[in-house]
Enzyme design. Structure first.
Site, short mmCIF file in Angstrom:
data_model
loop_
_atom_site.label_atom_id
_atom_site.label_comp_id
_atom_site.label_asym_id
_atom_site.label_seq_id
_atom_site.Cartn_x
_atom_site.Cartn_y
_atom_site.Cartn_z
N VAL A 212 0.85 -1.19 0.00
CA VAL A 212 0.00 0.00 0.00
C VAL A 212 0.89 1.24 0.00
O VAL A 212 1.81 1.35 0.81
CB VAL A 212 -0.93 0.03 1.24
CG1 VAL A 212 -1.77 1.31 1.25
CG2 VAL A 212 -1.83 -1.19 1.28
N ALA B 106 4.58 4.08 2.76
CA ALA B 106 4.11 2.84 2.15
C ALA B 106 4.35 1.69 3.13
O ALA B 106 5.09 1.83 4.11
CB ALA B 106 4.86 2.59 0.85
N LYS B 107 3.72 0.59 2.88
CA LYS B 107 3.95 -0.61 3.71
C LYS B 107 3.48 -1.82 2.94
O LYS B 107 2.60 -1.72 2.07
CB LYS B 107 3.15 -0.51 5.01
CG LYS B 107 3.65 -1.41 6.12
CD LYS B 107 4.75 -0.73 6.91
CE LYS B 107 5.19 -1.51 8.11
NZ LYS B 107 5.90 -0.65 9.07
N GLY B 108 4.06 -2.96 3.28
CA GLY B 108 3.65 -4.20 2.62
C GLY B 108 3.56 -5.32 3.62
O GLY B 108 4.03 -5.20 4.77
#
Ligand code: GLU
Length: 426
Positions: free
Chosen positions: A70, A115-117
């Site tokens: 995201v 962001a992050k995943g």
């Protein structure tokens, strides 16, 4: 009347990570002035990618995992934030974590968006080869939106330098480059930075030291309780130990231990390395997990997962100072109780920013192909953390608000100013 349909994630449950984040944003609106006009920008991610990650298991069968990346906001620069492997990962959780990265990166003024995943998986159940296959397939799948100038992943819960090496290699193979700058937190031989592994813990310690000075809490002899004894909690605890504090309690998924006199930190770290957790450590008493929150201590460091400090636990805490090593450990109703009780909370979005700050140093070093000494890195980290803390504290004093709302005010002003200056496209 507006032409748009209501979004499914606009009304999440209040204590969920995304619900927590939205309430934190609502609290900052009165301090945004004319920029409040843009606040909706913060309440929805710019882009969210859901990927299927199929891999062949060692027994020949095929397993599918769900993965996410995201990008919450890219107004100030490329996306930046970690990747976590955990059975509780959901899209909504990754959305919140990506949003907290936007705030964190802006709070320390790094030229990044947020962001992050993550992948919903229990990595402890995979063999090393399965873990590698899953990491590589996930990297290929999110390869359409990551890149050294687009979005730069890094370690988070259950991910480490080896996983970053596989991500860097997969992206490099797919693009025909040696793209060291596509991820941070890499091994030193692959363009990693000295000081990165312990940087988050170091930032927690620096934040704690500055906060303790403000409330006249002597670190020498202070009692510290740590929840989560991974990369962040262990490194922070070690530094508090070196400053003369007593680490009196530690909790992780393997158990909860207590020793009023303080643990022998070298012994505890060796035990965790050998067994994978604090459970079974002979230098303390095993206690019931819930009683961790009742233990008398001066400094509490939640360094595990979100939502740990609930309203009910906030009423029971004995600490004077809470250092949020984890992302999102305190729910908004608990925040209010801690504020009423005069317990100082150093919020995640500044307290654990040391990791991403040294990730930024790593990325800069990769681009210039010139590497700094560990002393240089630690000095620069301390300087950035102290400068950011000073600005946040001034903002909190000026408006008489909590440090969390003050950090959001400083960060959201930067994000939304960039938003306004760039303007809407097209
Ligand atoms: N996962 C870390 C965090 O939550 C570090 C992110 C990074 O270095 O990009 O801040």
């Amino acid at each position: 009347m507006t032409p748009q349909q209501p979004l499914s994630y606009v009304h999440p449950s209040p204590n969920s990570p995304w619900g927590t984040y939205l309430m934190q944003v609502d609290r900052v609106v009165p301090y945004l002035g004319h920029l409040a006009r843009w606040v909706e920008t913060l309440k929805r991610p710019k882009r969210a990618l859901i990927v299927d990650v199929p891999i062949e298991l060692d027994n020949g069968s095929v397993a599918h995992f769900e993965g996410y990346r995201v990008q919450h906001n890219l107004s100030r620069g490329p996306g930046k934030g970690g990747v976590r492997f955990h059975p509780d990962v959901t899209l909504e959780e990754v959305m919140a974590l990506s949003a907290w990265m936007s705030v964190k990166n802006a709070a320390v003024n790094l030229p990044y968006g947020g962001a992050k995943g993550g992948i919903r998986v229990d990595p402890k159940l995979l063999s090393i080869k399965e873990l590698e296959r899953m990491t590589r397939r996930y990297t290929s799948e999110i390869g359409i939106i990551i890149g050294p100038q687009q979005d730069i992943p890094a370690p988070d819960v259950n991910t480490n330098p080896q996983i970053m090496a596989w991500m860097m290699d997969t992206y490099s193979m797919n693009t025909g480059t040696t793209a060291t700058g596509v991820v941070t937190g890499k091994p030193i031989h692959l363009g990693g930075s000295l000081g990165r592994v312990k940087a988050t813990g170091r930032g927690v310690f620096v934040t704690g030291r500055e906060a303790a000075r403000r409330i006249n809490l002597e670190l020498e002899g202070a009692r510290v309780a740590v929840q989560g004894f991974g990369n962040v909690g262990a490194a922070a605890a070690e530094l508090f130990g070196q400053a003369g504090s007593r680490i009196v309690a530690a909790q992780d998924h393997t158990g909860t231990i207590h020793n009023e006199l303080g643990f022998d930190m070298a012994d505890l770290i060796a035990h965790v390395k050998a067994t994978g957790g604090v459970g079974g450590f002979k230098g303390g008493d095993a206690i019931d997990g819930e009683s961790f929150w009742d233990l008398p201590c001066d400094i509490l460091i939640p360094a595990a997962l979100e939502g740990q400090i609930t309203a009910e636990r906030a009423r029971r805490l004995k600490a004077r100072l809470v250092l949020e090593g984890a992302n999102g450990p305190t729910v908004p109703s608990a925040d209010d109780i801690l504020a009423e009780r005069g317990i100082l909370v150093m919020p995640d979005v500044i307290c654990n920013a040391g990791g991403v700050t040294v990730s930024y140093f790593e990325w800069v070093q990769d681009f210039s192909s010139f590497f700094w000494t560990e002393d240089e890195i630690n000095l620069r980290l301390d300087k950035i953390m102290i400068g950011a803390l000073r600005k946040i504290w001034d903002t909190a004093d000026r408006h008489q608000i909590t440090l969390r709302t003050a950090t959001f005010a400083v960060a959201c002003e930067r994000i939304l100013t960039a938003r306004e200056e760039r303007g809407l496209y097209p």
